[in-house]
Design an enzyme around this catalytic site. Structure first.
Site, mmCIF file in Angstrom:
data_model
loop_
_atom_site.group_PDB
_atom_site.id
_atom_site.type_symbol
_atom_site.label_atom_id
_atom_site.label_comp_id
_atom_site.label_asym_id
_atom_site.label_seq_id
_atom_site.Cartn_x
_atom_site.Cartn_y
_atom_site.Cartn_z
ATOM 1 N N LYS A 22 0.858 -1.182 0.000
ATOM 2 C CA LYS A 22 0.000 0.000 0.000
ATOM 3 C C LYS A 22 0.890 1.226 0.000
ATOM 4 O O LYS A 22 1.732 1.396 0.880
ATOM 5 C CB LYS A 22 -0.891 -0.016 1.234
ATOM 6 C CG LYS A 22 -1.751 1.225 1.335
ATOM 7 C CD LYS A 22 -2.755 1.100 2.447
ATOM 8 C CE LYS A 22 -3.568 2.362 2.573
ATOM 9 N NZ LYS A 22 -4.544 2.258 3.662
ATOM 10 N N LYS A 64 -2.193 -1.482 -3.850
ATOM 11 C CA LYS A 64 -3.066 -0.310 -3.797
ATOM 12 C C LYS A 64 -2.243 0.947 -3.867
ATOM 13 O O LYS A 64 -1.240 1.019 -3.151
ATOM 14 C CB LYS A 64 -3.842 -0.382 -2.480
ATOM 15 C CG LYS A 64 -4.713 0.776 -2.179
ATOM 16 C CD LYS A 64 -5.313 0.597 -0.819
ATOM 17 C CE LYS A 64 -6.039 1.864 -0.486
ATOM 18 N NZ LYS A 64 -6.466 1.907 0.872
HETATM 19 C C1 PBG Z 1 -7.447 3.300 5.551
HETATM 20 C C2 PBG Z 1 -7.732 3.097 4.110
HETATM 21 C C3 PBG Z 1 -7.527 4.033 3.083
HETATM 22 C C4 PBG Z 1 -8.084 3.452 1.940
HETATM 23 C C5 PBG Z 1 -8.564 2.190 2.288
HETATM 24 N N1 PBG Z 1 -8.317 1.983 3.633
HETATM 25 C C6 PBG Z 1 -6.995 5.402 3.083
HETATM 26 C C7 PBG Z 1 -5.653 5.710 3.591
HETATM 27 O O1 PBG Z 1 -4.825 4.831 3.801
HETATM 28 O O2 PBG Z 1 -5.414 6.896 3.824
HETATM 29 C C8 PBG Z 1 -8.150 4.141 0.600
HETATM 30 C C9 PBG Z 1 -9.220 3.698 -0.310
HETATM 31 C C10 PBG Z 1 -9.546 4.639 -1.415
HETATM 32 O O3 PBG Z 1 -8.897 5.685 -1.615
HETATM 33 O O4 PBG Z 1 -10.500 4.339 -2.135
HETATM 34 N N2 PBG Z 1 -6.333 2.792 6.088
#
Ligand code: PBG
Length: 324
Positions: free
Chosen positions: A190, A244
């Site tokens: 991520k 992601k």
């Molecule tokens: C939280 C999380 C996030 C997303 C999914 N879980 C945001 C972040 O890490 O700031 C992002 C999903 C999206 O942008 O559609 N940990």
């Protein structure tokens, strides 16, 4: 080459990748209350839903052939705190939602995000100690969060926090407490991405977020590091891994799949959705075609499934057209 491309039947025969409703996981934003839907300005067409309306929406998703949904709460601001206690309240919004959805739509897969950002007063995914995200203190809370979600009936726990070692410790805790059948989908690679902005609007963590998430989420410049992360999560017990964001990281999806040959998922995140919708609403891109093209690119890169806000629309399109 063009002989094979000259007719629709021949193109269908030589098609290498397919897209089906069963490839999609639909992320949903949940709010308190009853019979209420709230539009999200930066995500045109996506709404936050109360549990009752979410149940109706999930039934429709299931009828379209979508196998699973991922739930995200928009927690009331007065329940957010420094130590994110609401995250492990076994009667919090997400636990009540999981419980109600499980009863109403028992066959759909329920995925719960494990991270503290919907619950912290500062909007970070972890516990801040002297302005640093404390890895091990955060994991203690994540474990409690995962356990209340498992108890509520979550099928899949999806840690999205990027703390080190959390998959192993959550796995151990699930085994110990009798939740050995609960799956773990690890947000393994991520990235600290600017494409999450609209999601933070959706869960209400944007206004408060101090600083950035670069000390725990990955540097967009890195690719070997993604394999290292995925390898650790698999060895710690992850059943499925995720990359992601999606479209700007297709190279990572491909490397992960080729290296580990394990169930690999990809998240077409809020900013990707917002970008496509902005162009679509301006008439600059053809909505139906661009949705399906963006989604098939993930399959081509090797993903087994895609978390996408377009899940229902795409499934409907596939039902209408049969195939891209
Ligand atoms: C939280 C999380 C996030 C997303 C999914 N879980 C945001 C972040 O890490 O700031 C992002 C999903 C999206 O942008 O559609 N940990």
């Amino acid at each position: 080459m063009r002989r094979n491309r000259k007719t629709a039947w021949s193109r269908a025969l030589i098609q290498e990748t397919t897209l089906q409703p069963q490839d999609f996981i639909w992320p949903l934003f949940i709010i308190e209350g009853e019979n209420e839907r709230q539009p999200i300005t930066s995500m045109p067409g996506v709404e936050r839903l109360t549990i009752d309306l979410a149940i109706d929406a999930i039934k429709q998703a299931q009828n379209l052939g979508i196998p699973a949904v991922a739930l995200f709460p928009n927690t009331n601001p007065d329940l957010r705190s420094e130590l994110a206690e609401e995250a492990f309240n076994d009667d919090n919004l997400i636990c009540r939602a999981v419980n109600a959805i499980k009863q109403a739509v028992p066959e759909i897969g329920l995925i719960c995000d494990v991270a503290l950002d919907p619950y912290t007063s500062h909007g970070h995914d972890g516990i801040l100690i002297d302005d640093k995200i404390d890895n091990d203190r955060t994991i203690e809370v994540l474990i409690k969060q995962a356990l209340v979600q498992a108890k509520a009936g979550a099928d899949v726990i999806a840690p999205s926090d990027m703390m080190d070692g959390r998959i192993g410790l959550i796995r151990q805790a699930l085994e110990k407490e009798g939740y050995q059948d609960v799956q773990i989908m690890a947000y393994s690679a991520k990235y600290a991405s600017s494409f999450y902005g609209p999601f933070r609007d959706a869960i209400g963590s944007n206004i408060k977020l101090k600083g950035d998430k670069k000390t725990y989420q990955m540097d967009p410049a890195n690719t070997d590091e993604a394999l290292h992360e995925v390898g650790l999560d698999i060895s710690e017990g992850a059943d499925m891994v995720m990359v992601k964001p999606g479209m700007p990281y297709l190279d990572i999806v491909q490397r992960v799949k080729q290296t580990f040959q394990c169930p690999t998922f990809v998240y077409q995140v809020s900013g990707e959705y917002a970008m496509l919708m902005a162009a679509i609403e301006n008439g600059w891109l053809d909505k139906d075609k661009v949705i399906l093209e963006s989604l098939i690119s993930f399959k081509r890169a090797g993903a087994n499934g895609i978390l996408t806000y377009f899940a229902c629309e795409a499934a409907q399109l596939l039902q209408d057209y049969q195939q891209v």
